[in-house]
Design an enzyme around this catalytic site. Structure first.
Site, PDB file in Angstrom:
ATOM      1  N   GLY A 207      48.160  33.449 104.199  1.00  0.00           N
ATOM      2  CA  GLY A 207      47.382  32.897 103.102  1.00  0.00           C
ATOM      3  C   GLY A 207      47.401  33.790 101.881  1.00  0.00           C
TER       4      GLY A 207
ATOM      5  N   GLY B 171      66.728  29.459 106.667  1.00  0.00           N
ATOM      6  CA  GLY B 171      67.100  30.834 106.349  1.00  0.00           C
ATOM      7  C   GLY B 171      68.227  30.895 105.338  1.00  0.00           C
ATOM      8  N   SER B 172      69.301  31.618 105.682  1.00  0.00           N
ATOM      9  CA  SER B 172      70.416  31.791 104.759  1.00  0.00           C
ATOM     10  C   SER B 172      71.203  30.499 104.540  1.00  0.00           C
ATOM     11  CB  SER B 172      71.365  32.877 105.280  1.00  0.00           C
ATOM     12  OG  SER B 172      71.896  32.509 106.539  1.00  0.00           O
TER      13      SER B 172
ATOM     14  N   ASP C 259      56.572  32.716 103.220  1.00  0.00           N
ATOM     15  CA  ASP C 259      55.337  32.489 102.461  1.00  0.00           C
ATOM     16  C   ASP C 259      55.640  32.288 100.978  1.00  0.00           C
ATOM     17  OD1 ASP C 259      53.885  32.886 104.826  1.00  0.00           O
ATOM     18  OD2 ASP C 259      53.780  35.046 104.482  1.00  0.00           O
TER      19      ASP C 259
ATOM     20  N   ARG D 231      63.862  42.909  98.573  1.00  0.00           N
ATOM     21  CA  ARG D 231      62.982  44.081  98.448  1.00  0.00           C
ATOM     22  C   ARG D 231      62.117  44.195  99.691  1.00  0.00           C
ATOM     23  NH1 ARG D 231      61.556  42.974  92.156  1.00  0.00           N
ATOM     24  NH2 ARG D 231      60.601  41.125  93.061  1.00  0.00           N
TER      25      ARG D 231
END
Length: 300
Positions: A43, A221-222, A251, A284
């Site tokens: 959240g 995903g990818s 998220d 990152r």
């Protein structure tokens, strides 16, 4: 006129992260890197991700009256999230124990703490937030009965987005409100049951749509994502990047998609933008620290 583009109802955790060469087997101990503590929780992550993109965002959640709770509140406010709905006390702040392997993939164990004390009563007490929010997003790191109350509290004309993680069977009332239901492969299989899942993502999307949601998004995903609605099933391409840490990427995808839907984008357009946001996030380390600004997404 809506005060908020997005109201996120969900969890807020302190993420305790350790890099590992490999995950331990049963009864095994492995050495890892230094412990890092980050603000997280599905959240809280979604709220920060949306606010970084410029969405007017509010969070309804519960944290403990402790150092981790203060860390989470500070992170929300620094991102520009309205924390009027964040309740304090009742239990220690939730904690997520996260290991990250050299490929950037993670495994997570969550101790819900205060997240488990976010109740239907808390949702009803926040009625003013629901009345003034264009889109409402939720996950399943809070009690299921609380998510049911979220659905019952939606204002006329608002849109409900659900990422059922961690996955569990969902009542028809919740499924019928989802627009969209956002799942990965594991979540799709849990909700459908192994016998009903099929072999291909398009099979999962169609089977999930048949359970009642107005629309479905399957993240791959990818490999990008699939979007499904009464208009059919379409694939959304991925953005190729060098992944460093996938923590929080889902998220950020959900937050970006929910925000874009509220601005009037189609499901496919919103998912394509969300895929770019998720791709930027995995370049990152950390969860909230990795979420991009709208300018960084445009430059990707």
């Amino acid at each position: 006129m809506y005060d908020y583009d997005l109201l996120v109802v969900g969890s807020a955790n302190a993420d305790l992260v350790i890099d590992v060469e490999r995950r331990p087997g049963a009864g095994e101990t492995v050495l890892g890197g230094d412990l890092a503590v980050h603000p997280g929780g599905k959240g809280a992550n979604q709220a920060v991700a949306a606010a970084r993109l410029g969405a007017r965002t509010a969070l309804l959640a519960r944290v403990g009256d402790d150092a981790y709770g203060r860390l989470l509140l500070d992170s929300q406010r620094a991102a520009g999230v309205d924390t009027v709905g964040v309740l304090v006390g009742g239990a220690p702040t939730g904690i997520a124990l996260i290991t990250v392997d050299p490929s950037g993939d993670n495994s997570i164990v969550v101790s819900p703490g205060a997240n488990g004390r976010l109740t239907p009563v808390d949702v009803r007490a926040a009625a003013s937030l629901f009345r003034t929010s264009r889109v409402v997003s939720a996950q399943l790191e809070i009690p299921l009965e609380t998510v049911v109350e979220v659905v019952r509290s939606l204002a006329p004309g608002s849109r409900f987005v659900l990422n059922p993680s961690p996955p569990r069977p969902l009542p028809a009332e919740v499924l019928a409100a989802c627009d969209p239901l956002i799942v990965n492969e594991h979540e799709a299989r849990v909700i459908l049951g192994e016998a009903g899942a099929g072999d291909q993502p398009k099979d999962w999307a169609r089977a999930l749509l048949a359970k009642g949601p107005k629309s479905v998004v399957v993240t791959l995903g990818s490999e990008g994502a699939l979007v499904a609605s009464a208009e059919g099933v379409a694939r959304v391409a991925s953005v190729r990047v060098d992944a460093v840490d996938t923590t929080g990427a889902g998220d950020s995808f959900t937050a970006a998609l929910a925000w874009k839907l509220g601005t009037g984008s189609s499901l496919a357009e919103a998912a394509a933008y969300a895929a770019r946001v998720g791709a930027a996030a995995v370049t990152r380390r950390g969860a909230q620290e990795s979420f991009p600004t709208v300018e960084e997404v445009a430059a990707l």
